[in-house]
Motif scaffolding. Structure first.
Motif: not given
Ligand code: FAD
Length: 431
Positions: A374-391
């Motif tokens: 879902t798009v709502i779930g993909s956003m939650a996933y992205y912000i919690t799994h993106a690479e922290g250094k260049h977030f």
């Protein structure tokens, strides 16, 4: 039932308060306006739109349109109020901004489970709490959040480069290589001849920039100077900066191009790439026109344009869970732009999920992680799994969804399939 605190009645906080109240849980909603305002707000209404009156695309052909549909199905107060106050805007959902905010304010304030408290919050409260104070969070609370999260937990940025959907890059024209072949080949390189470079520089210098707000007229850090300012500084400035060609010989010819623009992978799935060193203050339409002059990017689709404005956001990959809970405190939730989602609708969507989860916690129920499809779930996933250094903050886009089992070349059909899959997964989720 225990009550829930919601701090900030912006796009995210209003939605969170609504969802909690609708779940039957009492809410105390704290908002500091009108006694104290931010640099961008002008009214005392909830969910004030600080800039454009458009909530962007409304059809299932784009990700933010699918996100809206998901939110409608999840009883969003922001999207239903937008639908009720829409003005004609082609394929977009634009609203009469005053009626929109008045409608949200009325619905939230009148809800029997909502108590509104006009107050600036300066410390993180105890008890179940959703903090949704936005990119312009008042300074005392910003300090408290910084302290709670740890030193790099909450910071300002005023520069971000555009991000491109990889499937729209012309791979015939670009090549994969790291400078001097150091490490794994990680960058996509767009080579330019001198003629192409000169035309590109000219276009950059003459393109229209977005007007600066007074609070944005800060000195640019040398490390994140807008590319158009760099272009104007001198003929060679970009060639010694982000367009430096040394060590980037084209493997097809063995020759060093006159200039090179590098694209850096932006998400774990490698479906998104950013233009290295290209933070910019150009207007969005101008970014599209000028950056499509870059070889390989003639038909590029920008999932996020470069921006430069004050924007406090947390390093969510290290600090949040996909339920929007803090990793440090089970009963503390963050929502909205401050979590690194970008945009009105995205902010409201994160408030929706954070609010539902805060209510579930109050009711002793298991918390909800929405499917990544879902798009709502993909956003939650992205912000919690993106690479922290260049977030960097992110808009809703199809590049965040897991790939389809089979590659569909036709873009329209691909997006349609992704949209249908998203709504199917939403329907199957027990909420
Ligand atoms: P907000 O809507 O800002 O809500 C936060 C609320 O918290 C406010 O009401 C504020 O008064 C309150 N608050 C703050 N501190 C406290 C405190 N300590 N105690 C109590 N209350 C407090 N997105 C788009 O999609 N389109 C655009 O055109 C657009 N333009 C933007 C222009 C600017 C200048 C900025 C800064 C952002 C823009 N954004 C835009 C990005 C983003 O979508 C908006 O900022 C959006 O309002 C974020 O929603 P939010 O709920 O996170 O924060």
């Amino acid at each position: 039932t225990e009550f829930v605190n919601v701090i900030g009645a912006g796009l995210a906080g209003s939605e969170a308060a609504w969802q909690i109240a609708e779940a039957g849980v009492p809410v105390r909603l704290y908002e500091m306006r009108p006694e104290k305002s931010t640099e961008a707000h002008h009214t005392s209404d909830f969910a004030e739109l600080v800039c454009s009156n458009s909530l962007r695309g409304n059809s299932l052909a784009n990700a933010v349109g699918v996100l809206k549909e998901e939110m409608r199905r999840l009883n969003s107060v922001i999207i239903t109020s937008a639908d009720e106050t829409a003005v004609p805007a082609g394929g977009a959902l634009a609203v009469d901004r005053d009626s929109f905010s008045a409608t949200v304010t009325k619905k939230v304030k009148m809800h029997p489970n909502v108590t509104v408290i006009s107050e600036e919050i300066t410390e993180i409260p105890s008890g179940i709490t959703v903090i949704a104070t936005g990119p312009l969070t008042s300074s005392k609370l910003a300090e408290a959040i910084k302290t709670f999260n740890g030193s790099d937990g909450f910071y300002f940025y005023d520069a971000a480069a555009p991000i491109i959907d990889k499937s729209t890059i012309d791979m015939e024209k670009v090549y994969l290589k790291s400078r001097y072949d150091k490490g794994e080949a990680a960058y996509l390189n767009c080579p330019m001849t001198k003629e192409e470079f000169d035309a590109f520089r000219e276009a950059l210098i003459t393109a229209e920039v977005a007007p600066l707000k007074t609070f944005e007229k800060e000195k640019y850090f040398e490390g994140c100077m807008p590319i158009e300012v760099m272009a104007a500084r001198g003929e060679k400035t970009m060639l010694f900066g982000p367009m430096k060609p040394v060590g980037l010989e084209d493997p097809k010819t063995g020759k060093r191009p006159y200039a090179v623009i590098q694209l850096r992978q932006d998400n774990a799935a490698a479906s998104l790439y950013n233009i290295v060193g290209f933070q910019t203050h150009l207007k969005w339409g101008e970014q599209k026109r000028v950056f499509q002059m870059i070889p390989g990017l003639e038909n590029a689709e920008f999932v996020r344009y470069g921006v430069m404005h004050r924007n406090s956001f947390m390093n969510s990959p290290e600090l949040l869970r996909p339920t929007y809970q803090s990793v440090k405190r089970d009963d503390l939730f963050f929502a909205g732009q401050m979590t690194g989602v970008e945009g009105y609708v995205e902010s409201a969507a994160s408030g929706l999920l954070a609010g539902r989860n805060a209510a579930r916690l109050a009711l002793g129920q298991d918390l909800l992680t929405m499917p990544q499809e879902t798009v709502i779930g993909s956003m939650a996933y992205y912000i919690t799994h993106a690479e922290g250094k260049h977030f960097q903050p992110m808009n809703a886009n199809f590049g965040l969804l897991p790939e389809l089992p089979e590659r569909i070349r036709d873009k329209k059909l691909r997006y349609q399939t992704l949209a249908e899959r998203a709504l199917d997964h939403l329907a199957q989720t027990e909420i």
